[in-house]
Design a protein around this motif. Structure first.
Motif, PDB file in Angstrom:
ATOM      1  N   PRO A 215      11.223  29.009  10.931  1.00  0.00           N
ATOM      2  CA  PRO A 215      11.845  28.200   9.612  1.00  0.00           C
ATOM      3  C   PRO A 215      10.908  26.880   9.419  1.00  0.00           C
ATOM      4  O   PRO A 215      10.331  26.339  10.332  1.00  0.00           O
ATOM      5  N   LEU A 216      11.054  26.592   7.923  1.00  0.00           N
ATOM      6  CA  LEU A 216      10.401  25.503   7.545  1.00  0.00           C
ATOM      7  C   LEU A 216      10.670  24.227   8.167  1.00  0.00           C
ATOM      8  O   LEU A 216       9.644  23.560   8.638  1.00  0.00           O
ATOM      9  N   ALA A 217      11.907  23.832   8.822  1.00  0.00           N
ATOM     10  CA  ALA A 217      12.348  22.756   9.500  1.00  0.00           C
ATOM     11  C   ALA A 217      11.681  22.838  10.617  1.00  0.00           C
ATOM     12  O   ALA A 217      10.889  21.759  11.433  1.00  0.00           O
ATOM     13  N   GLU A 218      11.271  23.919  11.460  1.00  0.00           N
ATOM     14  CA  GLU A 218      10.847  24.235  12.706  1.00  0.00           C
ATOM     15  C   GLU A 218       9.343  23.862  12.616  1.00  0.00           C
ATOM     16  O   GLU A 218       8.732  23.206  13.407  1.00  0.00           O
ATOM     17  N   GLN A 219       8.758  24.436  11.597  1.00  0.00           N
ATOM     18  CA  GLN A 219       7.236  24.536  11.462  1.00  0.00           C
ATOM     19  C   GLN A 219       6.958  22.765  11.312  1.00  0.00           C
ATOM     20  O   GLN A 219       5.997  22.483  11.779  1.00  0.00           O
ATOM     21  N   LYS A 220       7.682  22.083  10.604  1.00  0.00           N
ATOM     22  CA  LYS A 220       7.505  20.635  10.467  1.00  0.00           C
ATOM     23  C   LYS A 220       7.625  19.944  11.809  1.00  0.00           C
ATOM     24  O   LYS A 220       6.880  18.896  12.236  1.00  0.00           O
ATOM     25  N   ARG A 221       8.626  20.495  12.560  1.00  0.00           N
ATOM     26  CA  ARG A 221       8.851  19.633  13.941  1.00  0.00           C
ATOM     27  C   ARG A 221       7.836  20.064  14.686  1.00  0.00           C
ATOM     28  O   ARG A 221       7.274  19.122  15.609  1.00  0.00           O
ATOM     29  N   ILE A 222       7.140  21.285  14.815  1.00  0.00           N
ATOM     30  CA  ILE A 222       6.033  21.600  15.639  1.00  0.00           C
ATOM     31  C   ILE A 222       4.959  20.780  15.179  1.00  0.00           C
ATOM     32  O   ILE A 222       4.111  20.350  15.972  1.00  0.00           O
ATOM     33  N   VAL A 223       4.415  20.727  13.775  1.00  0.00           N
ATOM     34  CA  VAL A 223       3.374  20.103  13.470  1.00  0.00           C
ATOM     35  C   VAL A 223       3.389  18.328  13.766  1.00  0.00           C
ATOM     36  O   VAL A 223       2.386  17.752  14.157  1.00  0.00           O
ATOM     37  N   GLU A 224       4.657  17.911  13.624  1.00  0.00           N
ATOM     38  CA  GLU A 224       4.931  16.390  14.131  1.00  0.00           C
ATOM     39  C   GLU A 224       4.462  16.481  15.614  1.00  0.00           C
ATOM     40  O   GLU A 224       3.903  15.221  15.937  1.00  0.00           O
ATOM     41  N   LYS A 225       4.951  17.155  16.417  1.00  0.00           N
ATOM     42  CA  LYS A 225       4.821  17.210  17.783  1.00  0.00           C
ATOM     43  C   LYS A 225       3.484  17.376  18.079  1.00  0.00           C
ATOM     44  O   LYS A 225       2.800  16.626  18.759  1.00  0.00           O
ATOM     45  N   LEU A 226       2.727  18.383  17.549  1.00  0.00           N
ATOM     46  CA  LEU A 226       1.127  18.562  17.791  1.00  0.00           C
ATOM     47  C   LEU A 226       0.468  17.380  17.273  1.00  0.00           C
ATOM     48  O   LEU A 226      -0.353  17.095  17.999  1.00  0.00           O
ATOM     49  N   ASP A 227       0.895  16.753  16.401  1.00  0.00           N
ATOM     50  CA  ASP A 227      -0.105  15.581  15.650  1.00  0.00           C
ATOM     51  C   ASP A 227      -0.099  14.412  16.698  1.00  0.00           C
ATOM     52  O   ASP A 227      -1.193  13.978  17.180  1.00  0.00           O
TER      53      ASP A 227
END
Length: 490
Positions: A215-227
């Motif tokens: 889901p979009l919210a999960e995509q954003k959490r993944i990116v934030e974590k990876l950053d």
């Protein structure tokens, strides 16, 4: 490196849903996919995109790992519009001269936000070719050659060449999640492109590649974590690279330090039982006078007195500073004319054969015996003599240990010592930073010209000379220490 392995592991965990928490409050991924279909239909209706052929269903055999329940496997062609660019004709200079429209080539991709390019095109090129301007936020991937799998996100509006595919993602698809996913799949993408003289992965292969979609919210959490995590890994990689450089350079620096200590008399004990160095110098002087009298060598010009200003460091009381010419019967170089080479004959040695400090027959050239006889009238290297590089890579001494006759080129200098028992100590000195410092003071050339050493300067080089017994102790100590240093090299 650990950082590279860690990066791959973290990216893999992220795309498997293991790096972040799955939240029940997230929208269903099916709703996201339904929204994409509706957006796609609208774009087709508005004639902004063409209707595409249906992508093949994803089979169980294609799925490489399990993903969270609220994720779905999709093909990359389902989440965005993928288009490659083109290269405007190079024959039309008006496509390039004074161009202001950024034109991305695969070499511009840096696994980061792309804000500048190496080449631009003109408005005319845009109008007369199939090129399209891609918006800020487009995800780019290299499809050809050695750069396959390199990615960037456009930070500027730009066009691309045919080797670079651009994806404009649909709504509710976070471009940076696609960016990270493509990085995680680089090895697989390279395998897909392997097999040809010019490997490529093509747009068709890209759009059929499967991807786990959260889901979009999960995509954003993944990116934030990876950053956050990848920034820390970047710091680790930088530290690893610095450590690697230190480890690589440490043995050579240690070697130079030990050699410098040795030729300053700091590596071994000074013994009162050693003969006086003046006796060694007197014996050398008498032998030189005998050779001159017997017309075996020519009388040399008097060497200048050594002044206090010239002396670079203190040496033990029973050592003496001398000029290299005082210890030598001959200091010369090889032939200045390039001889006629033959397939077999007398070896003709140049810098590449001795620059490592040992003899190597790599790319060895040969001359005829008649030509060799002409050359040895001027310069005849023999066992125990010292050869050194005097053009290009300066210094690099080698003690001749060959059982066959050979001739040398002008790039090599030749030192014939009056007392050959000195040669191993002298080689150690010629390997030291002190000798290198003297070379740098007098070398000529630079810029477009190759560096070289003039023989008249080499004759006057200063040598810190210990008694013979002390020389032998220094050499024995160096043999052991330098062998240990070789084992440190990685």
């Amino acid at each position: 490196m650990l950082a590279d392995k860690l990066r791959k592991s973290v990216l893999q965990s992220a795309i498997q849903g293991k790096l972040t928490e799955q939240l029940a409050t997230d929208d269903k991924v099916e709703d996201l996919l339904q929204a994409i279909e509706e957006e796609k239909e609208l774009l087709i209706k508005e004639k902004k995109i063409k209707k595409q052929k249906p992508l093949p269903e994803i089979t169980e055999d294609e799925i490489p790992f399990a993903i969270p329940e609220n994720w779905k496997w999709v093909r990359l062609g389902e989440i965005g519009i993928w288009e490659a660019g083109t290269t405007p004709s190079r024959s039309k200079s008006e496509y390039y001269i004074n161009g202001k429209i950024p034109w991305v080539k695969t070499g511009d991709l840096t696994d980061s936000i792309l804000k500048s390019v190496t080449e631009n095109i003109t408005q005319l090129a845009l109008e007369e070719t199939s090129l399209k301007i891609k918006p800020v936020g487009s995800v780019l991937i290299a499809m050809y050659g050695a750069t396959i799998g390199k990615v960037s996100i456009l930070g500027i509006e730009a066009t691309t060449n045919q080797a670079c595919c651009a994806c404009v993602t649909y709504k509710n698809i976070y471009n940076k999640y696609i960016f990270y996913y493509l990085i995680s799949q680089r090895d697989n993408l390279k395998k897909m492109g392997a097999g040809g003289a010019q490997p490529n992965i093509s747009r068709e292969k890209i759009i059929k590649t499967i991807m786990p979609l959260p889901p979009l919210a999960e995509q954003k959490r993944i990116v934030e974590k990876l950053d956050n995590v990848l920034a820390n890994i970047d710091e680790l990689k930088a530290s690893e690279e610095k450590l690697s450089i230190l480890q690589k350079n440490f043995p050579d620096k240690l070697k130079k330090s030990i050699l410098q200590s040795a030729i300053q008399g700091k590596l071994t004990e000074q013994l009162a039982t050693d003969d006086k160095v003046e006796d060694l110098l007197q014996a050398i002087k008498e032998e030189k006078e005998r050779l001159i009298k017997e017309k075996k060598i020519k009388k040399q010009k008097p060497l200048p007195e050594i002044t206090e200003e010239e002396i670079p460091f203190e040496i033990p009381k029973n050592w003496r500073w001398v000029r290299l010419g005082a210890l030598s019967s001959v200091i010369t170089d090889g032939t200045h004319k390039t001889p006629n080479y033959v397939n077999k004959g007398i070896p003709f040695i140049s810098v590449q054969n001795i620059s490592s400090g040992k003899y190597k027959d790599t790319k060895l050239k040969y001359i005829t015996e008649d030509e060799h006889k002409k050359l040895i009238c001027r310069c005849k290297p023999e066992k125990g003599d010292i050869l050194f590089c005097r053009i290009g890579t300066l210094g690099h001494p080698y003690i001749v240990d060959l059982d066959f006759e050979f001739s040398i080129f002008v790039s090599l200098g030749l030192i014939k010592l009056i007392n050959k028992d000195i040669n191993v100590y002298l080689k150690a000195y010629m390997d030291s930073p002190s000798f290198e410092w003297q070379i740098n003071k007098v070398k000529v050339g630079g810029g477009t010209h190759t560096f070289k050493l003039n023989l008249k300067d080499i004759v006057n080089f200063l040598i810190p000379l210990p008694p013979l017994a002390e020389q032998k102790r220094i050499v024995e100590k160096l043999d052991k220490l330098l062998a240990d240093i070789e084992e440190l090299k990685i």
